[in-house]
Design a protein around this motif. Structure first.
Motif, PDB file in Angstrom:
ATOM      1  N   ALA A 201       0.848  -1.190   0.000  1.00  0.00           N
ATOM      2  CA  ALA A 201       0.000   0.000   0.000  1.00  0.00           C
ATOM      3  C   ALA A 201       0.884   1.240   0.000  1.00  0.00           C
ATOM      4  O   ALA A 201       1.910   1.296   0.686  1.00  0.00           O
ATOM      5  N   GLN A 202       0.517   2.226  -0.794  1.00  0.00           N
ATOM      6  CA  GLN A 202       1.248   3.481  -0.879  1.00  0.00           C
ATOM      7  C   GLN A 202       0.314   4.637  -0.558  1.00  0.00           C
ATOM      8  O   GLN A 202      -0.912   4.488  -0.567  1.00  0.00           O
ATOM      9  N   SER A 203       0.891   5.811  -0.307  1.00  0.00           N
ATOM     10  CA  SER A 203       0.087   6.968   0.087  1.00  0.00           C
ATOM     11  C   SER A 203      -0.922   7.345  -0.978  1.00  0.00           C
ATOM     12  O   SER A 203      -2.025   7.817  -0.670  1.00  0.00           O
ATOM     13  N   GLN A 204      -0.572   7.156  -2.242  1.00  0.00           N
ATOM     14  CA  GLN A 204      -1.453   7.539  -3.337  1.00  0.00           C
ATOM     15  C   GLN A 204      -2.209   6.353  -3.946  1.00  0.00           C
ATOM     16  O   GLN A 204      -2.999   6.539  -4.867  1.00  0.00           O
ATOM     17  N   SER A 217     -21.101  -1.162  -3.241  1.00  0.00           N
ATOM     18  CA  SER A 217     -20.121  -0.086  -3.393  1.00  0.00           C
ATOM     19  C   SER A 217     -18.719  -0.592  -3.099  1.00  0.00           C
ATOM     20  O   SER A 217     -18.532  -1.528  -2.316  1.00  0.00           O
ATOM     21  N   TYR A 218     -17.729   0.029  -3.744  1.00  0.00           N
ATOM     22  CA  TYR A 218     -16.328  -0.332  -3.552  1.00  0.00           C
ATOM     23  C   TYR A 218     -15.606   0.806  -2.837  1.00  0.00           C
ATOM     24  O   TYR A 218     -15.743   1.979  -3.215  1.00  0.00           O
ATOM     25  N   THR A 219     -14.838   0.442  -1.810  1.00  0.00           N
ATOM     26  CA  THR A 219     -14.070   1.420  -1.043  1.00  0.00           C
ATOM     27  C   THR A 219     -12.611   1.003  -1.015  1.00  0.00           C
ATOM     28  O   THR A 219     -12.298  -0.170  -0.753  1.00  0.00           O
ATOM     29  N   ASP A 220     -11.710   1.943  -1.285  1.00  0.00           N
ATOM     30  CA  ASP A 220     -10.287   1.637  -1.204  1.00  0.00           C
ATOM     31  C   ASP A 220      -9.908   1.293   0.232  1.00  0.00           C
ATOM     32  O   ASP A 220     -10.393   1.906   1.187  1.00  0.00           O
ATOM     33  N   LEU A 221      -9.037   0.318   0.379  1.00  0.00           N
ATOM     34  CA  LEU A 221      -8.566  -0.098   1.700  1.00  0.00           C
ATOM     35  C   LEU A 221      -7.096  -0.467   1.594  1.00  0.00           C
ATOM     36  O   LEU A 221      -6.699  -1.211   0.692  1.00  0.00           O
ATOM     37  N   SER A 222      -6.299   0.053   2.504  1.00  0.00           N
ATOM     38  CA  SER A 222      -4.882  -0.286   2.538  1.00  0.00           C
ATOM     39  C   SER A 222      -4.604  -1.234   3.695  1.00  0.00           C
ATOM     40  O   SER A 222      -4.986  -0.951   4.840  1.00  0.00           O
ATOM     41  N   VAL A 235       3.927  -8.271   1.088  1.00  0.00           N
ATOM     42  CA  VAL A 235       2.695  -8.003   0.337  1.00  0.00           C
ATOM     43  C   VAL A 235       1.648  -9.046   0.697  1.00  0.00           C
ATOM     44  O   VAL A 235       1.969 -10.156   1.124  1.00  0.00           O
ATOM     45  N   PRO A 236       0.356  -8.704   0.517  1.00  0.00           N
ATOM     46  CA  PRO A 236      -0.697  -9.699   0.791  1.00  0.00           C
ATOM     47  C   PRO A 236      -0.705 -10.798  -0.265  1.00  0.00           C
ATOM     48  O   PRO A 236      -0.589 -10.527  -1.459  1.00  0.00           O
ATOM     49  N   THR A 237      -0.825 -12.054   0.184  1.00  0.00           N
ATOM     50  CA  THR A 237      -0.838 -13.186  -0.746  1.00  0.00           C
ATOM     51  C   THR A 237      -2.073 -14.066  -0.601  1.00  0.00           C
ATOM     52  O   THR A 237      -2.321 -14.908  -1.464  1.00  0.00           O
ATOM     53  N   ASP A 238      -2.844 -13.914   0.459  1.00  0.00           N
ATOM     54  CA  ASP A 238      -4.129 -14.602   0.576  1.00  0.00           C
ATOM     55  C   ASP A 238      -4.894 -13.988   1.740  1.00  0.00           C
ATOM     56  O   ASP A 238      -4.325 -13.253   2.564  1.00  0.00           O
ATOM     57  N   ALA A 239      -6.182 -14.281   1.805  1.00  0.00           N
ATOM     58  CA  ALA A 239      -7.029 -13.791   2.895  1.00  0.00           C
ATOM     59  C   ALA A 239      -8.215 -14.718   3.033  1.00  0.00           C
ATOM     60  O   ALA A 239      -8.591 -15.421   2.097  1.00  0.00           O
ATOM     61  N   ASP A 240      -8.804 -14.729   4.219  1.00  0.00           N
ATOM     62  CA  ASP A 240     -10.032 -15.474   4.462  1.00  0.00           C
ATOM     63  C   ASP A 240     -10.805 -14.729   5.539  1.00  0.00           C
ATOM     64  O   ASP A 240     -10.255 -13.852   6.216  1.00  0.00           O
ATOM     65  N   ALA A 241     -12.074 -15.053   5.697  1.00  0.00           N
ATOM     66  CA  ALA A 241     -12.933 -14.333   6.638  1.00  0.00           C
ATOM     67  C   ALA A 241     -13.381 -15.229   7.772  1.00  0.00           C
ATOM     68  O   ALA A 241     -13.676 -16.413   7.575  1.00  0.00           O
TER      69      ALA A 241
END
Length: 332
Positions: A201-204, A217-222, A235-241
């Motif tokens: 994730a970067q500042s911009q 709706s889509y919202t940016d998330l860092s 860096v992110p390589t996987d995710a689960d809930a």
């Protein structure tokens, strides 16, 4: 500490025949069917805690006669009691873990098959077949994300079926994606979906978007790794809930001086975060790219949360396919 593990069922005899050679001569050899148990730390084999997680055993998995490798996404299929993974050469792999109590001690069955494209043909080549993440949605079934040709294919209730192109425009939501840094971490909760690119994730520019189902709706998330891995380019390589809507994000980094590192960070719907685990040498770590959550209710009514992570060996003799099991046991 590496320990030999017999694969149960029809592969037992083959495991016994080849196991001695793999164990004694080259623990990184990827041929054969001999599983090896791995400790959380080679320097301290008795260690069973890291951060908020308790270690419940792990395996070094060879080719298993099916060219098992390149595992990049992972999910727990509660209906079958098996782990389901996809590879970065467009295949699915179904793994039935053999567990003694809570401890992962082996594999009782393993099978694999090809992912098909919208034309019903086997996906081939890196441009069309670089599958990276796997999700299950109760309404739509299985979905697989791909990079290079950045897209999401829908497979319904069976990954053996024909993939159907979805309307999701990855670059419209995440911005420009590099060929080999596409949608690596995707997870679905009851209220939202998290979609992350394999970048810092970067500042911009954020590295994820959060899609809220109710408002479409889509919202940016860092999302960020623990501070000690930030400078290593994790860096992110996987995710689960989790069932309560919390997302667990797996991070991976590599540097020539530090080697591989990994971490798991929990992100709550309210925006708060919690570092669950960081793995760095001399603890056992490799190129971890898959994470799966398994939630169960014990006989005493206590809810337990297990986490499996798997590494992508890139079909290289210098890397391993590690499958490791943990449990969230503490709030500190």
């Amino acid at each position: 500490m590496l320990k030999r593990v017999a694969l149960l069922g029809p592969l037992l005899i083959a495991a016994l025949l080849v196991g001695g050679y793999v164990y004694l001569h080259d623990p990184f050899a990827r041929d054969g069917t001999q599983l090896l148990q791995v400790a959380l730390s080679e320097e301290d084999p008795a260690l069973d805690r890291v951060g908020a997680l308790k270690y419940h055993g792990g395996l070094d998995i060879p080719r298993m006669g099916q060219n098992i490798g390149g595992l990049s996404g992972l999910r727990w299929d509660a209906d079958s009691g098996r782990l389901l993974a996809i590879t970065d050469d467009a295949r699915w792999v179904r793994i039935a873990p053999d567990e003694s109590g809570d401890r992962l001690i082996g594999i009782s069955a393993i099978e694999s098959g090809n992912l098909l494209g919208p034309d019903g043909q086997t996906l081939t080549g890196k441009e069309d077949g670089d599958s990276e993440s796997l999700i299950y949605d109760a309404e739509g079934g299985w979905f697989v994300t791909f990079e290079r040709n950045h897209r999401i294919l829908s497979y319904g209730e069976s990954l053996s079926g024909v993939g159907i192109q979805t309307l999701f425009d990855a670059e419209a939501e995440l911005g420009e994606l590099e060929g080999n840094s596409g949608m690596e971490a995707v997870a679905v909760s009851a209220e939202s979906q998290l979609i992350c690119a394999e970048r810092k994730a970067q500042s911009q520019r954020s590295n994820c978007v959060l899609h809220r189902t109710e408002t479409d709706s889509y919202t940016d998330l860092s999302v960020h790794p623990p501070s000690m891995l930030e400078g290593l380019g994790a860096v992110p390589t996987d995710a689960d809930a989790l069932g309560d809507g919390v997302f667990l994000v797996l991070f991976r980094s590599y540097s020539p001086t530090e080697g591989n590192s990994a971490a798991i960070v929990a992100y709550s719907p309210d925006g708060s975060r919690r570092d669950l685990m960081t793995l760095r040498p001399p603890m056992t770590v490799d190129n971890f790219e898959g994470l799966a959550v398994r939630e169960e209710v014990a006989k005493d009514g206590q809810r337990r949360t297990f986490i499996y992570i798997v590494s992508d060996d890139n079909f290289s003799g210098g890397q391993r396919t590690l499958l490791m099991k943990f449990e969230i046991v503490a709030n500190d």
